[in-house]
Scaffold this active site. Structure first.
Site, PDB file in Angstrom:
ATOM      1  N   ALA A 180       0.856  -1.183   0.000  1.00 14.85           N
ATOM      2  CA  ALA A 180       0.000   0.000   0.000  1.00 14.85           C
ATOM      3  C   ALA A 180       0.896   1.237   0.000  1.00 14.85           C
ATOM      4  O   ALA A 180       2.070   1.178   0.395  1.00 14.85           O
ATOM      5  CB  ALA A 180      -0.880  -0.011   1.233  1.00 14.85           C
ATOM      6  N   GLU A 225       4.656  -4.783   7.335  1.00 11.03           N
ATOM      7  CA  GLU A 225       3.839  -3.761   7.993  1.00 11.03           C
ATOM      8  C   GLU A 225       4.270  -3.500   9.433  1.00 11.03           C
ATOM      9  O   GLU A 225       4.188  -2.369   9.921  1.00 11.03           O
ATOM     10  CB  GLU A 225       2.353  -4.166   7.985  1.00 11.03           C
ATOM     11  N   GLU A 231      -0.224  -9.701  -0.249  1.00 10.71           N
ATOM     12  CA  GLU A 231      -1.638 -10.056  -0.019  1.00 10.71           C
ATOM     13  C   GLU A 231      -2.403 -10.209  -1.339  1.00 10.71           C
ATOM     14  O   GLU A 231      -3.276 -11.064  -1.461  1.00 10.71           O
ATOM     15  CB  GLU A 231      -2.302  -8.998   0.876  1.00 10.71           C
ATOM     16  N   GLY A 289       0.717  -5.215   0.880  1.00  3.96           N
ATOM     17  CA  GLY A 289      -0.482  -5.450   0.058  1.00  3.96           C
ATOM     18  C   GLY A 289      -0.161  -6.192  -1.232  1.00  3.96           C
ATOM     19  O   GLY A 289      -1.041  -6.830  -1.815  1.00  3.96           O
TER      20      GLY A 289
HETATM   21  N1  COA Z   1       4.507   3.403  -0.735  1.00  2.86           N
HETATM   22  C1  COA Z   1       4.846   4.600  -1.232  1.00  2.86           C
HETATM   23  N2  COA Z   1       5.961   4.798  -1.945  1.00  2.86           N
HETATM   24  C2  COA Z   1       6.751   3.745  -2.188  1.00  2.86           C
HETATM   25  C3  COA Z   1       6.450   2.454  -1.714  1.00  2.86           C
HETATM   26  C4  COA Z   1       5.266   2.304  -0.951  1.00  2.86           C
HETATM   27  N3  COA Z   1       4.859   1.118  -0.468  1.00  2.86           N
HETATM   28  N4  COA Z   1       7.419   1.606  -2.104  1.00  2.86           N
HETATM   29  C5  COA Z   1       8.293   2.329  -2.817  1.00  2.86           C
HETATM   30  N5  COA Z   1       7.903   3.627  -2.869  1.00  2.86           N
HETATM   31  C6  COA Z   1       8.557   4.755  -3.512  1.00  2.86           C
HETATM   32  C7  COA Z   1       9.787   5.208  -2.724  1.00  2.86           C
HETATM   33  O1  COA Z   1       9.411   6.071  -1.671  1.00  2.86           O
HETATM   34  C8  COA Z   1      10.566   5.888  -3.820  1.00  2.86           C
HETATM   35  O2  COA Z   1      10.024   7.182  -4.031  1.00  2.86           O
HETATM   36  P1  COA Z   1      10.988   8.445  -4.341  1.00  2.86           P
HETATM   37  O3  COA Z   1      11.611   8.115  -5.684  1.00  2.86           O
HETATM   38  O4  COA Z   1      10.036   9.581  -4.400  1.00  2.86           O
HETATM   39  O5  COA Z   1      11.992   8.507  -3.244  1.00  2.86           O
HETATM   40  C9  COA Z   1      10.268   5.051  -5.060  1.00  2.86           C
HETATM   41  O6  COA Z   1       9.057   4.351  -4.766  1.00  2.86           O
HETATM   42  C10 COA Z   1      11.334   4.031  -5.344  1.00  2.86           C
HETATM   43  O7  COA Z   1      11.532   3.239  -4.184  1.00  2.86           O
HETATM   44  P2  COA Z   1      12.975   2.768  -3.675  1.00  2.86           P
HETATM   45  O8  COA Z   1      12.826   2.337  -2.250  1.00  2.86           O
HETATM   46  O9  COA Z   1      13.970   3.806  -3.980  1.00  2.86           O
HETATM   47  O10 COA Z   1      13.206   1.532  -4.664  1.00  2.86           O
HETATM   48  P3  COA Z   1      14.133   0.256  -4.439  1.00  2.86           P
HETATM   49  O11 COA Z   1      14.142  -0.453  -5.761  1.00  2.86           O
HETATM   50  O12 COA Z   1      15.449   0.623  -3.857  1.00  2.86           O
HETATM   51  O13 COA Z   1      13.373  -0.651  -3.362  1.00  2.86           O
HETATM   52  C11 COA Z   1      11.438  -1.737  -2.405  1.00  2.86           C
HETATM   53  C12 COA Z   1      12.153  -1.282  -3.694  1.00  2.86           C
HETATM   54  C13 COA Z   1      10.095  -2.284  -2.844  1.00  2.86           C
HETATM   55  C14 COA Z   1      12.255  -2.835  -1.710  1.00  2.86           C
HETATM   56  C15 COA Z   1      11.279  -0.550  -1.437  1.00  2.86           C
HETATM   57  O14 COA Z   1      10.748   0.542  -2.141  1.00  2.86           O
HETATM   58  C16 COA Z   1      10.390  -0.822  -0.248  1.00  2.86           C
HETATM   59  O15 COA Z   1      10.805  -1.450   0.730  1.00  2.86           O
HETATM   60  N6  COA Z   1       9.138  -0.319  -0.300  1.00  2.86           N
HETATM   61  C17 COA Z   1       8.209  -0.386   0.808  1.00  2.86           C
HETATM   62  C18 COA Z   1       7.709  -1.804   1.044  1.00  2.86           C
HETATM   63  C19 COA Z   1       6.730  -1.869   2.200  1.00  2.86           C
HETATM   64  O16 COA Z   1       7.063  -1.640   3.349  1.00  2.86           O
HETATM   65  N7  COA Z   1       5.482  -2.221   1.886  1.00  2.86           N
HETATM   66  C20 COA Z   1       4.421  -2.344   2.854  1.00  2.86           C
HETATM   67  C21 COA Z   1       3.549  -1.158   2.808  1.00  2.86           C
HETATM   68  S1  COA Z   1       2.187  -1.312   3.940  1.00  2.86           S
END
Ligand code: COA
Length: 257
Positions: free
Chosen positions: A65, A131, A111, A108
């Protein structure tokens, strides 16, 4: 309908939804969830679709999410967002759903994969319910569906630690049906989709109803449901055709009726 955050493609009786929000690693905000819901409904009502494939764009399936959205919201805002209903609609989709997991499936995203009937992942796919690291819980079915698929003990460990696991471990746990190289992820997914699409659509629909009830029904209720659904299928043209084709030593030509 026009979609901003996903791409829809229909070919060979297979409808493919590709989540497409690259700047946020396909993280789902309310509009993306709503579009996913609309797309699943659209494909469910399209007679040219027998199977639905859900995948992500580039290196991510869905990064969960939208954390900015979560950060900015208050308790009652949760009731304005129908994620649980949307994921239940995916789970209850009349047409079988296959998740082709092309990278991170977190929160999500995990999920969403869990709500699908079959999961095929590439070697680079990663799974987790992180989460807990954000001070919230997986509320799109994580605590309910993961337990049913990988067992309570492993689900507790994954959800309580927020650990991310790779595709091999996901496969070992039964979360993934298949792990393949990224180059053949869609080929493998479509191979399974085509096999299911070639069956009787009405039979597949009844099978999904029976299978979806199995985790929550006791054996005698489940058997009674099987009997009722079988009675329905005994009245179909496809049952006549399937049995006749066997006796005539030829391939059946199903019509879905
Ligand atoms: N919500 C909002 N923004 C998100 C996001 C999320 N769940 N996941 C990634 N983004 C955004 C980042 O903030 C970043 O934005 P920016 O360019 O404005 O800084 C962009 O997407 C790229 O993400 P980044 O983390 O730089 O990419 P990455 O390839 O290094 O890593 C992930 C990818 C998926 C491992 C990492 O983004 C991540 O851990 N995301 C969150 C996962 C999470 O906790 N999900 C549960 C949510 S309830």
């Amino acid at each position: 309908m026009n979609y901003q955050y996903l791409q829809l493609d229909i070919k060979d009786y297979i409808g493919t939804i590709q989540i497409y929000r690259p700047e946020k690693r396909n993280a789902m905000d309310p509009q993306s969830w709503d579009e996913l819901d609309q797309a699943v409904k659209e494909l469910n009502t399209n007679p040219l679709v027998h199977v639905i494939v859900i995948t992500g764009h580039d290196k991510t399936f869905v990064a969960g999410a939208d954390i900015q959205w979560i950060h900015d919201r208050k308790p009652m805002d949760i009731y304005g967002l129908a994620v649980q209903d949307i994921l239940l609609n995916v789970y209850r989709s009349q047409k079988p759903t296959i998740a082709a997991i092309n990278g991170y499936a977190l929160g999500g995203g995990c999920e969403l994969a869990l709500a699908c009937d079959i999961r095929v992942g590439c070697v680079e796919a990663k799974f987790g319910q992180p989460e807990v690291n954000l001070g919230i819980l997986p509320a799109g079915g994580g605590t309910q569906q993961l337990t049913k698929i990988v067992g309570l003990a492993k689900a507790k460990e994954l959800i309580l630690t927020g650990d991310i696991i790779d595709a091999e471990e996901a496969h070992r746990l039964g979360l993934l049906n298949h792990v393949v190289s990224k180059e053949i992820l869609m080929d493998k997914t479509y191979e399974i989709a085509r096999k299911i699409a070639s069956k009787s659509a009405v039979t597949v629909k009844m099978l999904k109803i029976a299978l979806n009830e199995s985790p929550t029904s006791d054996l005698s209720s489940g058997l009674a449901l099987e009997k009722s659904l079988q009675a329905v299928l005994f009245g179909t043209e496809d049952k006549k055709e399937g049995t006749r084709a066997f006796l005539e030593k030829r391939k059946p030509q199903f019509k879905g009726s």
